[in-house]
Enzyme design. Sequence first.
Site, mmCIF file in Angstrom:
data_model
loop_
_atom_site.group_PDB
_atom_site.id
_atom_site.type_symbol
_atom_site.label_atom_id
_atom_site.label_comp_id
_atom_site.label_asym_id
_atom_site.label_seq_id
_atom_site.Cartn_x
_atom_site.Cartn_y
_atom_site.Cartn_z
ATOM 1 C CG ASP A 124 -1.783 -1.109 1.390
ATOM 2 O OD1 ASP A 124 -2.145 -1.682 0.362
ATOM 3 O OD2 ASP A 124 -2.112 -1.449 2.545
HETATM 4 N N1 URA Z 1 -1.163 -5.961 3.907
HETATM 5 C C1 URA Z 1 -1.593 -4.693 3.950
HETATM 6 O O1 URA Z 1 -2.590 -4.399 4.578
HETATM 7 N N2 URA Z 1 -0.927 -3.755 3.270
HETATM 8 C C2 URA Z 1 0.185 -4.015 2.552
HETATM 9 O O2 URA Z 1 0.769 -3.111 1.959
HETATM 10 C C3 URA Z 1 0.626 -5.334 2.529
HETATM 11 C C4 URA Z 1 -0.067 -6.292 3.217
#
Ligand code: URA
Length: 239
Positions: free
Chosen positions: A102
Amino acid sequence: MERLQKVIAHAGFASRRKAEELIKEGHVRVNGKTVKELGIKVSSSDRVEVNGIPVEREEPVYFLLYKPRGVISSVTDDKGRKVVTDYFQQIKQRIYPVGRLDFDTSGLLLLTNDGEFANLLMHPKNEIEKVYVAKVKGIPSREKMRSLEKGVRLEDGKTAPAQTKVLSIDKKKQTAIIELTIHEGRNRQVRRMLEAIGHPVIKLKRERYGFLTLQGLNAGEARELTAHEVKQLRALSKS
Ligand code: URA
């Protein structure tokens, strides 16, 4: 393995559609044999020629990036935000991220131009272990941690068993740092799992991917994977 028309297009010979025409019209040979049907797949060891000219395949490259927070796991962004490939401007190959982290998540991200390798690692059957460290709101009880270990119900189904560890707690600030090891790679999975047990994520970092760690790197730094690491990752995702 990649589709023949994609290989031709990737090498800069023609657009995908023009590459299809070249194939249908008999201009393309694979290992010396003319191929006219669309959809055949070739591997990096197959010799592809267009009108007798060898198609230069981009040399495959593999990188490990310590992605900082505030960067998009993509090759472009229509809002002009920083993207992970901005860290590789000196690399001439067209690389892209293997899966995603993310925007607000930092940590270990692989990038490559090897589509076959990327698909192998991202295939849902390949349960490569990923270790995340999350700072969460509140202090999760033992039962809550156990529910993560058993699997929690999310809107896209129950999660597979995870391993958890409470690394530290801050009673005054009512926050905790926890380590979560998962084998799946659903969208925003860790954030959703922690939200589901009532402890939303404040900060999230991916510390480990299979046997790979961030050791020796600062945020925004990258290194090339060794040939041995690439081989090990392939073996890991086939097992
Ligand atoms: N899980 C998440 O919530 N975000 C990420 O970036 C990777 C795994």
